[in-house]
Design an enzyme around this catalytic site. Structure first.
Site, PDB file in Angstrom:
ATOM      1  N   LYS A  22       0.843  -1.210   0.000  1.00  0.00           N
ATOM      2  CA  LYS A  22       0.000   0.000   0.000  1.00  0.00           C
ATOM      3  C   LYS A  22       0.871   1.251   0.000  1.00  0.00           C
ATOM      4  O   LYS A  22       0.662   2.175  -0.776  1.00  0.00           O
ATOM      5  CB  LYS A  22      -0.874   0.004   1.243  1.00  0.00           C
ATOM      6  CG  LYS A  22      -1.566   1.338   1.535  1.00  0.00           C
ATOM      7  CD  LYS A  22      -2.499   1.277   2.728  1.00  0.00           C
ATOM      8  CE  LYS A  22      -1.789   1.547   4.017  1.00  0.00           C
ATOM      9  NZ  LYS A  22      -1.561   2.954   4.335  1.00  0.00           N
ATOM     10  N   ASN A  23       1.890   1.270   0.870  1.00  0.00           N
ATOM     11  CA  ASN A  23       2.669   2.488   1.063  1.00  0.00           C
ATOM     12  C   ASN A  23       3.728   2.716  -0.006  1.00  0.00           C
ATOM     13  O   ASN A  23       4.435   3.716   0.033  1.00  0.00           O
ATOM     14  CB  ASN A  23       3.283   2.505   2.469  1.00  0.00           C
ATOM     15  CG  ASN A  23       2.203   2.681   3.522  1.00  0.00           C
ATOM     16  OD1 ASN A  23       1.046   2.967   3.178  1.00  0.00           O
ATOM     17  ND2 ASN A  23       2.554   2.493   4.773  1.00  0.00           N
ATOM     18  N   CYS A 116      -5.485  12.576  12.920  1.00  0.00           N
ATOM     19  CA  CYS A 116      -6.030  11.225  12.718  1.00  0.00           C
ATOM     20  C   CYS A 116      -5.858  10.490  14.044  1.00  0.00           C
ATOM     21  O   CYS A 116      -5.254  11.011  14.976  1.00  0.00           O
ATOM     22  CB  CYS A 116      -5.332  10.517  11.580  1.00  0.00           C
ATOM     23  SG  CYS A 116      -3.755   9.869  12.061  1.00  0.00           S
ATOM     24  N   ARG A 121       0.079  14.500  13.168  1.00  0.00           N
ATOM     25  CA  ARG A 121       0.651  14.233  11.839  1.00  0.00           C
ATOM     26  C   ARG A 121       0.597  15.458  10.929  1.00  0.00           C
ATOM     27  O   ARG A 121      -0.092  15.498   9.916  1.00  0.00           O
ATOM     28  CB  ARG A 121      -0.061  13.034  11.216  1.00  0.00           C
ATOM     29  CG  ARG A 121       0.122  11.799  12.091  1.00  0.00           C
ATOM     30  CD  ARG A 121      -0.533  10.595  11.559  1.00  0.00           C
ATOM     31  NE  ARG A 121       0.182  10.117  10.378  1.00  0.00           N
ATOM     32  CZ  ARG A 121      -0.296   9.138   9.623  1.00  0.00           C
ATOM     33  NH1 ARG A 121      -1.448   8.617   9.897  1.00  0.00           N
ATOM     34  NH2 ARG A 121       0.368   8.740   8.566  1.00  0.00           N
ATOM     35  N   ASP A 304       4.509   0.502  12.216  1.00  0.00           N
ATOM     36  CA  ASP A 304       3.299  -0.128  11.662  1.00  0.00           C
ATOM     37  C   ASP A 304       3.153  -1.578  12.086  1.00  0.00           C
ATOM     38  O   ASP A 304       2.146  -2.203  11.761  1.00  0.00           O
ATOM     39  CB  ASP A 304       3.309  -0.054  10.126  1.00  0.00           C
ATOM     40  CG  ASP A 304       3.133   1.360   9.645  1.00  0.00           C
ATOM     41  OD1 ASP A 304       3.332   1.618   8.451  1.00  0.00           O
ATOM     42  OD2 ASP A 304       2.811   2.227  10.476  1.00  0.00           O
TER      43      ASP A 304
HETATM   44  C1  EPZ Z   1       4.045   6.954   6.556  1.00  0.00           C
HETATM   45  O1  EPZ Z   1       3.209   7.949   7.091  1.00  0.00           O
HETATM   46  C2  EPZ Z   1       3.160   5.727   6.377  1.00  0.00           C
HETATM   47  N1  EPZ Z   1       2.082   6.049   5.436  1.00  0.00           N
HETATM   48  C3  EPZ Z   1       2.585   5.313   7.732  1.00  0.00           C
HETATM   49  O2  EPZ Z   1       1.848   4.122   7.530  1.00  0.00           O
HETATM   50  C4  EPZ Z   1       3.741   5.016   8.683  1.00  0.00           C
HETATM   51  O3  EPZ Z   1       3.214   4.704   9.960  1.00  0.00           O
HETATM   52  C5  EPZ Z   1       4.648   6.247   8.784  1.00  0.00           C
HETATM   53  O4  EPZ Z   1       5.101   6.638   7.471  1.00  0.00           O
HETATM   54  C6  EPZ Z   1       5.879   5.989   9.641  1.00  0.00           C
HETATM   55  O5  EPZ Z   1       6.594   4.904   9.116  1.00  0.00           O
HETATM   56  C7  EPZ Z   1       2.359   6.061   4.106  1.00  0.00           C
HETATM   57  O6  EPZ Z   1       3.477   5.812   3.682  1.00  0.00           O
HETATM   58  C8  EPZ Z   1       1.217   6.374   3.201  1.00  0.00           C
HETATM   59  P1  EPZ Z   1       5.838  10.348   8.670  1.00  0.00           P
HETATM   60  P2  EPZ Z   1       3.714   9.474   7.121  1.00  0.00           P
HETATM   61  O7  EPZ Z   1       5.753  11.613   7.878  1.00  0.00           O
HETATM   62  O8  EPZ Z   1       4.639   9.726   6.005  1.00  0.00           O
HETATM   63  C9  EPZ Z   1       5.977  13.676  12.014  1.00  0.00           C
HETATM   64  C10 EPZ Z   1       0.011   2.718   7.693  1.00  0.00           C
HETATM   65  O9  EPZ Z   1      -0.403   2.113   8.666  1.00  0.00           O
HETATM   66  N2  EPZ Z   1       5.898  14.653  10.894  1.00  0.00           N
HETATM   67  O10 EPZ Z   1       6.991   9.435   8.446  1.00  0.00           O
HETATM   68  O11 EPZ Z   1       2.500  10.320   7.239  1.00  0.00           O
HETATM   69  C11 EPZ Z   1       4.714  12.853  12.157  1.00  0.00           C
HETATM   70  O12 EPZ Z   1       3.774  13.553  12.946  1.00  0.00           O
HETATM   71  C12 EPZ Z   1       0.441   4.154   7.804  1.00  0.00           C
HETATM   72  O13 EPZ Z   1       0.160   2.210   6.546  1.00  0.00           O
HETATM   73  C13 EPZ Z   1       5.964  16.010  11.171  1.00  0.00           C
HETATM   74  O14 EPZ Z   1       6.086  16.422  12.323  1.00  0.00           O
HETATM   75  O15 EPZ Z   1       4.509   9.517   8.469  1.00  0.00           O
HETATM   76  C14 EPZ Z   1       5.207  11.592  12.827  1.00  0.00           C
HETATM   77  O16 EPZ Z   1       5.286  11.813  14.221  1.00  0.00           O
HETATM   78  C15 EPZ Z   1       0.096   4.719   9.170  1.00  0.00           C
HETATM   79  N3  EPZ Z   1       5.897  16.899  10.145  1.00  0.00           N
HETATM   80  C16 EPZ Z   1       6.624  11.425  12.264  1.00  0.00           C
HETATM   81  O17 EPZ Z   1       6.981  12.697  11.709  1.00  0.00           O
HETATM   82  C17 EPZ Z   1       5.771  16.493   8.845  1.00  0.00           C
HETATM   83  O18 EPZ Z   1       5.735  17.354   7.933  1.00  0.00           O
HETATM   84  C18 EPZ Z   1       6.725  10.411  11.153  1.00  0.00           C
HETATM   85  O19 EPZ Z   1       5.719  10.734  10.221  1.00  0.00           O
HETATM   86  C19 EPZ Z   1       5.699  15.112   8.578  1.00  0.00           C
HETATM   87  C20 EPZ Z   1       5.769  14.204   9.617  1.00  0.00           C
END
Ligand code: EPZ
Length: 416
Positions: A22-23, A116, A121, A304
């Protein structure tokens, strides 16, 4: 509202095919916006999130044709540079259209994602990166409005490792003028799969899979064919389910080289694991042992997989400390597991899980994608019937999960 009813106690045995990730599929579908040519994707998973992303891209004018698990996307006639709130609020990954739209069309209006279940996020790192590349960005009425005559290469440092942040800016940089350096970039395999697809489209990218990615912008990208990588989280979920049920299963069409930490933890829990090419065999005799873990960006233990492993720990021998370092609220499954008789104490971002000899079936509620998977695992091992409500969360990220689990011998059925 659909539910899943599970009669616990069956061991999982047999073979299950792992679907496309998916990701990886979600960002790669957005890459179609970067070219006027066709992008042909194979091994696409049949998931709700993929359908949502397809609808969003079609609303923008992308043609998307699905035949079996092959999707052909054609971005020749994109005429709407917007991702509306009703789309982004149900799927945060919609923010991945931002980078490609600004890079190819010089403009984008993308709704800010709502919060969410697993945390706030924000997307501030996506915005900061585009501003560093010369985009003018304003936030108006809950929308990110970005404009740029032509993005310029820039040196961008992520103060937090962000998977979609890395993906958004990597895509934007492929059409920018000059070289972009992404530092403290995400190393997830899905980032690497996207880079493979972009290179097939003519992009110049190196360093993907490390924490520094270099992209040299091109004037345009061309069409390509790409096969989506296997889903490592679906793989891990089935392996944990088999370990919890004391079964013996074989995953096919998967990859073990991107699951090291998960396989290591399963071995620590007492599972026997054998890898043969694109197949992973797991055999679990007797009760699992408790396993401590701490989530962190790849290649460390994936966030995850935290909820799924917690389900295993609830019935393991001993106690386990589980630390969630990525999201501030990713223990939503805990109170549901307590309803099944699990002994879990939470202190900040740490959960202490004391193994019990058995769980008891109950009615529980799914709160987010991976939490719902952990409740399915708990239901598979609980005594009696477990009914899981709000399973639309599950359908977002697991292809035909009850069919795959039934095939492995689980007593599970969907009820309206
Ligand atoms: C990706 O989400 C995945 N989704 C998530 O999978 C996964 O849990 C996550 O990465 C971490 O591995 C997809 O790839 C579609 P992040 P993402 O940006 O990119 C903070 C699932 O179950 N952050 O890596 O949205 C954020 O709040 C999903 O398939 C900021 O502060 O996650 C988090 O604490 C759930 N500012 C951390 O970074 C930003 O601009 C990591 O988030 C971006 C993120």
């Amino acid at each position: 509202m659909q539910k899943l009813a599970i009669q616990g106690g069956n061991r999982l045995n047999g073979e299950v095919r792992i679907s496309g990730a998916k990701n990886a599929a979600l960002p790669i579908m957005c890459a179609a916006l970067l070219t006027a040519d066709e992008l042909r994707l194979d091994n696409m998973p049949d998931l709700h999130d993929v359908a949502t992303m397809r609808k969003l891209l079609e609303q923008m004018g992308v043609k998307a044709v699905l035949q079996g698990n092959q999707m052909t996307l054609h971005g020749a006639h994109v005429d709407k540079l917007e991702a509306p709130y009703d789309m982004v609020k149900t799927m945060r990954a919609a923010v991945l259209v931002l980078g490609p739209l600004v890079a190819r069309f010089g403009e984008a209006r993308v709704s800010l994602p709502g919060g969410c279940a697993i945390g706030s996020r924000p997307v501030d790192l996506h915005i900061k990166g585009l501003q560093a590349m010369g985009a003018e960005i304003s936030i108006e009425h809950g929308y990110i409005h970005a404009r740029a005559k032509r993005l310029k290469g820039a040196r961008i440092f992520f103060d937090i490792v962000s998977v979609t942040g890395t993906e958004n800016l990597m895509m934007a940089a492929t059409l920018a003028d000059g070289v972009t350096l992404l530092e403290n970039a995400a190393r997830e395999p899905e980032v690497v799969d996207l880079a493979h697809c972009l290179r097939a489209m003519g992009a110049k990218i190196s360093g993907d899979g490390t924490d520094t990615i270099t992209i040299t912008g091109a004037d345009k990208l061309h069409g390509a064919s790409h096969r989506i990588m296997p889903d490592r989280i679906e793989s891990g979920t089935f392996l944990v389910a088999a370990a919890a049920s004391g079964g013996s299963i074989t995953l096919t069409d998967t990859r073990a080289d991107i699951l090291d930490t998960v396989l290591e933890k399963l071995t620590e829990a007492g599972a026997q694991i054998r890898v043969e090419g694109d197949r992973i065999h797991l055999q679990m005799n007797g009760r699992p042992k408790s396993v401590n873990l701490r989530t962190a960006p790849y290649p460390a233990f994936p966030t995850d997989m935290q909820a799924q492993f917690m389900a295993l720990n609830t019935i393991a021998e001993g106690s386990a400390m589980m630390v969630e370092t990525i999201f501030e609220n990713r223990f939503m499954h805990v109170q549901e597991m307590r309803r099944l008789g699990a002994q879990i104490d939470i202190e900040g971002n740490t959960a202490l899980v004391r193994g019990v000899t058995h769980l008891e079936g109950a009615t529980v509620m799914a709160t987010d994608l991976r939490a719902s998977a952990s409740l399915v695992i708990a239901g598979l091992v609980a005594q009696g019937e477990t009914v899981i409500d709000r399973i639309y969360h599950l359908d977002r990220g697991y292809e035909h999960i009850e069919a795959k689990l039934s095939q492995l011998g689980a007593n599970i059925r969907r009820i309206k």
